[in-house]
Motif scaffolding. Structure first.
Motif, PDB file in Angstrom:
ATOM      1  N   MET A 169       0.866  -1.180   0.000  1.00  0.00           N
ATOM      2  CA  MET A 169       0.000   0.000   0.000  1.00  0.00           C
ATOM      3  C   MET A 169       0.904   1.232   0.000  1.00  0.00           C
ATOM      4  SD  MET A 169      -2.847   1.634  -0.007  1.00  0.00           S
ATOM      5  CE  MET A 169      -3.848   0.166  -0.106  1.00  0.00           C
ATOM      6  N   ALA A 170       0.927   1.960  -1.113  1.00  0.00           N
ATOM      7  CA  ALA A 170       1.796   3.134  -1.219  1.00  0.00           C
ATOM      8  C   ALA A 170       1.001   4.429  -1.275  1.00  0.00           C
ATOM      9  CB  ALA A 170       2.694   3.000  -2.450  1.00  0.00           C
ATOM     10  N   ASP A 171      -0.285   4.392  -0.918  1.00  0.00           N
ATOM     11  CA  ASP A 171      -1.107   5.597  -0.865  1.00  0.00           C
ATOM     12  C   ASP A 171      -0.561   6.487   0.259  1.00  0.00           C
ATOM     13  OD1 ASP A 171      -3.097   7.529  -0.591  1.00  0.00           O
ATOM     14  OD2 ASP A 171      -4.746   6.088  -0.626  1.00  0.00           O
ATOM     15  N   SER A 172      -0.304   7.758  -0.032  1.00  0.00           N
ATOM     16  CA  SER A 172       0.244   8.654   0.989  1.00  0.00           C
ATOM     17  C   SER A 172      -0.794   9.060   2.034  1.00  0.00           C
ATOM     18  CB  SER A 172       0.841   9.906   0.332  1.00  0.00           C
ATOM     19  OG  SER A 172      -0.176  10.638  -0.314  1.00  0.00           O
ATOM     20  N   ALA A 173      -2.071   8.816   1.747  1.00  0.00           N
ATOM     21  CA  ALA A 173      -3.132   9.151   2.711  1.00  0.00           C
ATOM     22  C   ALA A 173      -4.198   8.061   2.698  1.00  0.00           C
ATOM     23  CB  ALA A 173      -3.746  10.503   2.367  1.00  0.00           C
ATOM     24  N   PRO A 174      -3.838   6.828   3.088  1.00  0.00           N
ATOM     25  CA  PRO A 174      -4.803   5.736   3.043  1.00  0.00           C
ATOM     26  C   PRO A 174      -5.909   5.903   4.078  1.00  0.00           C
ATOM     27  CG  PRO A 174      -2.808   5.009   4.137  1.00  0.00           C
ATOM     28  CD  PRO A 174      -2.547   6.407   3.625  1.00  0.00           C
ATOM     29  N   SER A 175      -7.080   5.384   3.761  1.00  0.00           N
ATOM     30  CA  SER A 175      -8.198   5.445   4.706  1.00  0.00           C
ATOM     31  C   SER A 175      -7.991   4.415   5.817  1.00  0.00           C
ATOM     32  CB  SER A 175      -9.511   5.145   3.981  1.00  0.00           C
ATOM     33  OG  SER A 175      -9.565   3.778   3.612  1.00  0.00           O
ATOM     34  N   GLY A 176      -8.760   4.561   6.879  1.00  0.00           N
ATOM     35  CA  GLY A 176      -8.689   3.609   7.984  1.00  0.00           C
ATOM     36  C   GLY A 176      -9.055   2.204   7.542  1.00  0.00           C
TER      37      GLY A 176
END
Length: 197
Positions: A146-153
Motif C-alpha cells: 500500500m503506497a497511498d500517501s493518505a490511506p483510509s482507515g
C-alpha cells in the motif's frame, strides 16, 4: 469465503459485432467460443485464457464511446474506466503494440509502472483497453503493498478480508436450491451449432 477462479466474462456492448470480432479475434487472437442471437440481438463470447472471457452484446443503435484517456478523472455518474488484459511477457506486449499500430489503432508507448508494463489503446467501440505484462518478481497478488500517501482507515486494516462488517449469510439448504432456465442453453444443442453444419 467463496473461491474465485478469475473473470468468467466481462460483458460490454457494440453496435457492430463484425468489427468487434475482427478486432478481438482476428487482430488480437482471442478465439470466438460462443454466440447467441436472434434478429436485433447478439451475445458473443471470446476466450482470453482457459478461465477468462470477454463478451459483447450487439444492440442496434449502440454507438462507440467518446474516447476518454485511461485514468483521467471524471465527475457525475460513471462506473468503468478501462480493462487491462494480461499478457505472458514483455515480448507479447510489444507484439500487441505492433499489431495495434499496424491496424491503425494508435497504441500508447510502453509505460513502465514498476510492477507491470502496459500499452493503452481503444477498441473499435471506443472501449479503453490496456495490455499489461507483469514485471518478474513484483506481483502484488503475492506481495501486497500500500503506497497511498493518505490511506483510509479501512485500507489500513490490510489486504485480507476483514470479518464482522457484514451480516452472516444463512446458507440456502439443498432442498431450496433451484436453477432457472436462462439464455444460452441453445449452445448445448448440436443442431443449433452453425459451425458444425
Amino acid at each position: 469465503m467463496p473461491t474465485f477462479t478469475g473473470i468468467n466474462h466481462l460483458a460490454m456492448a457494440t453496435g457492430d459485432m463484425d468489427a468487434t470480432i475482427r478486432f478481438w479475434r482476428d487482430l488480437l487472437g482471442m478465439p470466438l467460443v460462443a454466440g447467441l442471437g436472434r434478429p436485433g440481438y447478439r451475445h458473443y463470447f471470446l476466450s482470453i485464457s482457459p478461465t477468462d472471457m470477454i463478451a459483447f452484446f450487439e444492440w442496434p443503435g449502440t454507438r462507440p464511446l467518446p474516447q476518454k484517456d485511461h485514468g483521467v478523472p471524471v465527475s457525475g455518474p460513471f462506473a468503468f474506466d478501462h480493462v487491462s488484459f494480461g499478457v505472458a511477457g514483455e515480448d507479447d506486449l510489444w507484439e500487441v503494440k505492433d499489431r495495434l499500430a499496424a491496424a491503425g489503432f494508435e497504441p500508447s508507448e510502453v509505460v513502465d509502472h514498476g510492477f507491470i508494463k502496459s500499452v493503452y489503446a481503444f477498441d473499435p467501440n471506443g472501449i479503453p483497453i490496456e495490455f499489461s505484462a507483469s514485471v518478474p518478481g513484483t506481483d502484488p497478488r503475492r506481495t501486497p503493498a500500500m503506497a497511498d500517501s493518505a490511506p483510509s482507515g479501512v485500507t489500513l486494516e490490510g489486504p485480507n478480508p476483514q470479518p464482522g462488517h457484514w451480516p452472516a449469510p444463512t446458507p440456502t439448504s439443498q432442498d431450496q436450491r433451484a436453477d432457472y432456465p436462462g439464455e444460452g442453453r441453445e449452445l448445448l444443442r448440436p443442431e443449433r451449432n452453425a459451425w458444425k453444419k
